[in-house]
Design a protein around this motif. Sequence first.
Motif, PDB file in Angstrom:
ATOM      1  N   GLY A   1       0.817  -1.205   0.000  1.00  0.00           N
ATOM      2  CA  GLY A   1       0.000   0.000   0.000  1.00  0.00           C
ATOM      3  C   GLY A   1       0.850   1.252   0.000  1.00  0.00           C
ATOM      4  O   GLY A   1       2.076   1.211  -0.095  1.00  0.00           O
ATOM      5  N   HIS A   2       0.185   2.392   0.115  1.00  0.00           N
ATOM      6  CA  HIS A   2       0.869   3.690   0.080  1.00  0.00           C
ATOM      7  C   HIS A   2       1.577   3.945   1.402  1.00  0.00           C
ATOM      8  O   HIS A   2       1.044   3.680   2.470  1.00  0.00           O
ATOM      9  N   LEU A   3       2.813   4.469   1.311  1.00  0.00           N
ATOM     10  CA  LEU A   3       3.573   4.834   2.501  1.00  0.00           C
ATOM     11  C   LEU A   3       3.977   6.297   2.428  1.00  0.00           C
ATOM     12  O   LEU A   3       4.453   6.758   1.391  1.00  0.00           O
ATOM     13  N   PRO A   4       3.801   7.037   3.528  1.00  0.00           N
ATOM     14  CA  PRO A   4       4.345   8.391   3.568  1.00  0.00           C
ATOM     15  C   PRO A   4       5.877   8.337   3.582  1.00  0.00           C
ATOM     16  O   PRO A   4       6.477   7.285   3.810  1.00  0.00           O
ATOM     17  N   ALA A   5       6.514   9.453   3.362  1.00  0.00           N
ATOM     18  CA  ALA A   5       7.966   9.498   3.203  1.00  0.00           C
ATOM     19  C   ALA A   5       8.715   8.961   4.425  1.00  0.00           C
ATOM     20  O   ALA A   5       9.682   8.211   4.283  1.00  0.00           O
ATOM     21  N   GLY A   6       8.291   9.329   5.609  1.00  0.00           N
ATOM     22  CA  GLY A   6       8.990   8.874   6.818  1.00  0.00           C
ATOM     23  C   GLY A   6       8.952   7.370   6.978  1.00  0.00           C
ATOM     24  O   GLY A   6       9.961   6.729   7.302  1.00  0.00           O
ATOM     25  N   GLU A   7       7.784   6.779   6.736  1.00  0.00           N
ATOM     26  CA  GLU A   7       7.672   5.332   6.857  1.00  0.00           C
ATOM     27  C   GLU A   7       8.448   4.626   5.750  1.00  0.00           C
ATOM     28  O   GLU A   7       9.027   3.560   5.970  1.00  0.00           O
ATOM     29  N   ALA A   8       8.478   5.204   4.552  1.00  0.00           N
ATOM     30  CA  ALA A   8       9.246   4.617   3.459  1.00  0.00           C
ATOM     31  C   ALA A   8      10.740   4.659   3.768  1.00  0.00           C
ATOM     32  O   ALA A   8      11.456   3.688   3.513  1.00  0.00           O
ATOM     33  N   LEU A   9      11.212   5.776   4.330  1.00  0.00           N
ATOM     34  CA  LEU A   9      12.619   5.852   4.713  1.00  0.00           C
ATOM     35  C   LEU A   9      12.964   4.815   5.766  1.00  0.00           C
ATOM     36  O   LEU A   9      14.014   4.177   5.698  1.00  0.00           O
ATOM     37  N   ALA A  10      12.086   4.647   6.740  1.00  0.00           N
ATOM     38  CA  ALA A  10      12.330   3.641   7.773  1.00  0.00           C
ATOM     39  C   ALA A  10      12.380   2.245   7.160  1.00  0.00           C
ATOM     40  O   ALA A  10      13.249   1.437   7.508  1.00  0.00           O
ATOM     41  N   GLN A  11      11.482   1.972   6.234  1.00  0.00           N
ATOM     42  CA  GLN A  11      11.433   0.652   5.620  1.00  0.00           C
ATOM     43  C   GLN A  11      12.670   0.388   4.759  1.00  0.00           C
ATOM     44  O   GLN A  11      13.209  -0.705   4.750  1.00  0.00           O
ATOM     45  N   VAL A  12      13.149   1.412   4.054  1.00  0.00           N
ATOM     46  CA  VAL A  12      14.283   1.230   3.147  1.00  0.00           C
ATOM     47  C   VAL A  12      15.612   1.215   3.901  1.00  0.00           C
ATOM     48  O   VAL A  12      16.511   0.445   3.567  1.00  0.00           O
ATOM     49  N   LEU A  13      15.754   2.027   4.924  1.00  0.00           N
ATOM     50  CA  LEU A  13      17.047   2.196   5.569  1.00  0.00           C
ATOM     51  C   LEU A  13      17.239   1.385   6.843  1.00  0.00           C
ATOM     52  O   LEU A  13      18.331   1.410   7.415  1.00  0.00           O
ATOM     53  N   VAL A  14      16.248   0.654   7.299  1.00  0.00           N
ATOM     54  CA  VAL A  14      16.414  -0.069   8.557  1.00  0.00           C
ATOM     55  C   VAL A  14      17.474  -1.161   8.424  1.00  0.00           C
ATOM     56  O   VAL A  14      18.330  -1.322   9.311  1.00  0.00           O
ATOM     57  N   LEU A  15      17.485  -1.913   7.358  1.00  0.00           N
ATOM     58  CA  LEU A  15      18.476  -2.976   7.210  1.00  0.00           C
ATOM     59  C   LEU A  15      19.896  -2.431   7.057  1.00  0.00           C
ATOM     60  O   LEU A  15      20.811  -2.907   7.745  1.00  0.00           O
ATOM     61  N   PRO A  16      20.145  -1.441   6.193  1.00  0.00           N
ATOM     62  CA  PRO A  16      21.519  -0.915   6.125  1.00  0.00           C
ATOM     63  C   PRO A  16      22.025  -0.357   7.454  1.00  0.00           C
ATOM     64  O   PRO A  16      23.190  -0.560   7.813  1.00  0.00           O
ATOM     65  N   VAL A  17      21.181   0.327   8.195  1.00  0.00           N
ATOM     66  CA  VAL A  17      21.607   0.870   9.488  1.00  0.00           C
ATOM     67  C   VAL A  17      21.891  -0.262  10.477  1.00  0.00           C
ATOM     68  O   VAL A  17      22.886  -0.226  11.220  1.00  0.00           O
ATOM     69  N   LEU A  18      21.063  -1.295  10.477  1.00  0.00           N
ATOM     70  CA  LEU A  18      21.314  -2.435  11.363  1.00  0.00           C
ATOM     71  C   LEU A  18      22.608  -3.157  10.999  1.00  0.00           C
ATOM     72  O   LEU A  18      23.322  -3.654  11.873  1.00  0.00           O
ATOM     73  N   ILE A  19      22.924  -3.226   9.715  1.00  0.00           N
ATOM     74  CA  ILE A  19      24.178  -3.859   9.293  1.00  0.00           C
ATOM     75  C   ILE A  19      25.372  -3.048   9.795  1.00  0.00           C
ATOM     76  O   ILE A  19      26.369  -3.623  10.250  1.00  0.00           O
TER      77      ILE A  19
END
Length: 147
Positions: A115-133
């Motif tokens: 579904g549709h994601l606002p910018a903040g939620e999209a950033l969290a979804q895209v960047l959570v794995l790289p930051v955890l790595i």
Amino acid sequence: MSQMLNHELVAEKAIVHKAHPVASGSAAPRAFSNHTFELPAGVYAASLGCFVTFLATMAVGFGNPALGIPMAICGVFLAGFYGIPVLFVKESPEGTNKALTWGQFKSRGIMTLTGHLPAGEALAQVLVLPVLIVLWGLACVVIAALV
């Protein structure tokens, strides 16, 4: 429960087509699709930065000359993973593929499979794995230094 399906039972319930609808030409030809993933270039840069930070952390933390080849291999893979999508965008017909600007991304958000994601939620979804790595790499270096 499961049951044995015979040919007659399947034939009575199935809808059988003489030809494949797409292969027979009844469908419209596939239009050129957008390869930008609807994300601004800064998000890609942040993601790439996290992976490069992880590799740099590993190289500095475990400063062994034997790690040169594995680090070079990882660098080649990162260049491919981030370079090929850039080529997709640059090679689009008549410049139809343009990445969103940061303002467009903030105002519109993106459409995902769920579904549709606002910018903040999209950033969290895209960047959570790289930051955890990156955090995992830092934890590995700290543990190795303490042990």
